[in-house]
Design a protein around this motif. Structure first.
Motif, short mmCIF file in Angstrom:
data_model
loop_
_atom_site.label_atom_id
_atom_site.label_comp_id
_atom_site.label_asym_id
_atom_site.label_seq_id
_atom_site.Cartn_x
_atom_site.Cartn_y
_atom_site.Cartn_z
N ALA A 51 4.59 6.68 -0.58
CA ALA A 51 4.67 8.14 -0.53
C ALA A 51 3.28 8.77 -0.57
N LYS A 52 2.40 8.22 -1.40
CA LYS A 52 1.03 8.72 -1.51
C LYS A 52 0.28 8.54 -0.20
N ALA A 53 0.46 7.39 0.44
CA ALA A 53 -0.20 7.12 1.72
C ALA A 53 0.28 8.10 2.78
N GLY A 54 1.57 8.43 2.74
CA GLY A 54 2.15 9.35 3.71
C GLY A 54 1.56 10.75 3.62
N GLU A 55 1.08 11.13 2.44
CA GLU A 55 0.48 12.45 2.25
C GLU A 55 -0.83 12.62 3.02
N SER A 56 -1.41 11.50 3.44
CA SER A 56 -2.71 11.54 4.13
C SER A 56 -2.58 12.03 5.57
N GLY A 57 -1.35 12.05 6.10
CA GLY A 57 -1.16 12.44 7.50
C GLY A 57 -1.43 11.31 8.48
N ALA A 58 -1.73 10.12 7.96
CA ALA A 58 -2.01 8.96 8.81
C ALA A 58 -0.71 8.32 9.30
N ASP A 59 -0.85 7.41 10.23
CA ASP A 59 0.26 6.60 10.73
C ASP A 59 0.42 5.42 9.77
N VAL A 60 1.41 5.47 8.89
CA VAL A 60 1.54 4.48 7.81
C VAL A 60 2.33 3.26 8.27
N LYS A 61 1.76 2.08 8.04
CA LYS A 61 2.42 0.81 8.36
C LYS A 61 2.45 -0.05 7.09
N VAL A 62 3.63 -0.51 6.73
CA VAL A 62 3.82 -1.21 5.46
C VAL A 62 4.30 -2.64 5.72
N TYR A 63 3.68 -3.59 5.02
CA TYR A 63 4.04 -5.00 5.18
C TYR A 63 4.29 -5.61 3.80
N TYR A 64 5.48 -6.18 3.63
CA TYR A 64 5.81 -6.90 2.40
C TYR A 64 5.74 -8.40 2.67
N PHE A 65 4.80 -9.08 2.06
CA PHE A 65 4.73 -10.54 2.15
C PHE A 65 5.48 -11.06 0.93
#
Length: 259
Positions: free
Chosen positions: A160-174
């Motif tokens: 959620a915090k990353a999304g506030e930046s306005g960037a294109d957020v990509k999340v990877y769970y290893f």
């Protein structure tokens, strides 16, 4: 009342149309130029052994691909968090591309090629340094007591915090995605995993009510599984994956891809 001539009216309409097109192009350019914000969550609990050859090779290759595909322009960012008992406070690495391409405006073809080549050389040098740091974090062992719990829920405020930046957020769970936290209002899939998709959906929708406070936006989410294709359903429970797919759908209509 004053009326415009047909010719003047036509010219006004043309100007308004071109202005509108320019605004749309500018809006499109702004979206296209949004930096990429990559979040990598590395499972550092007992249930994921990165020393196994299959896991290590798969994870190394996937991290290499992420670095190559997501870190391309100045401002692109990658952060690594360790999944364990205190996931949201376990940021292990923060990287950002600082290489900047010179302006190509008004340059001839020869200079354009030289600028592009210099940019790519500098970018690859920077990414090479980053990749070595990233792979070091992959192999870092967690021998503390925090490896006994797997708090994947705690990744949501980070997203959620990353999304506030306005960037294109990509999340990877290893990770094997086995949420395992003690407490009356928590999930422990080691002790009580979902036994079918209906049970997984019921659990996910109940948990959504506790987690909907996190406005995660619309990130791209990928689970990089440590399981081989031949793994049994007992080892790689498909209903656990369905739980996460349902939860992310509930949180923001997010589709989860599994590698």
């Amino acid at each position: 009342m004053k009326f415009f001539s047909p010719r003047l009216s036509f010219l006004i309409l043309v100007v308004l149309f071109l202005s509108s097109c320019g605004s749309e192009k500018e809006a499109t350019k702004t979206v296209a130029d949004a930096p990429v914000y990559t979040l990598v969550f590395l499972d550092k609990t007992q249930s994921v052994n990165v020393n196994r050859q299959y896991v290590n090779e798969k994870y190394r290759q996937t991290l290499t691909d992420i670095m190559e595909n997501n870190m391309k322009n100045k401002g692109d960012k990658l952060e690594v968090y360790f999944i364990h008992e205190n996931t949201s406070k376990a940021r292990a690495l923060s990287l950002m591309i600082r290489t900047e391409k010179e302006s190509l405006e008004g340059v001839n073809a020869t200079d354009r090629e030289a600028i592009e080549t210099a940019f790519q050389l500098s970018l690859q040098r920077e990414k090479g340094i980053f990749l070595r740091q990233l792979l070091t974090k992959l192999n870092q062992q967690n021998t503390g007591a925090s490896n006994l719990s797997t708090d994947i829920w705690a990744s949501l405020p980070v997203i959620a915090k990353a999304g506030e930046s306005g960037a294109d957020v990509k999340v990877y769970y290893f990770s094997d995605m086995i949420e395992s936290v003690k407490g009356a209002d928590r999930r422990d899939f080691h002790i009580k995993p979902p036994h079918d998709d209906a049970q997984a959906e019921e659990a996910a929708k109940a948990d959504f009510k506790k987690l909907q406070q996190y406005a995660i936006g619309s990130p791209q989410v990928t689970i990089v599984s440590p399981f081989e294709a031949t793994a049994s359903s007992k080892e790689n429970n498909p209903h656990v994956t369905h739980y996460w797919q349902t939860l992310f759908q509930e949180l923001g209509g997010v589709t989860v891809e599994e590698l």
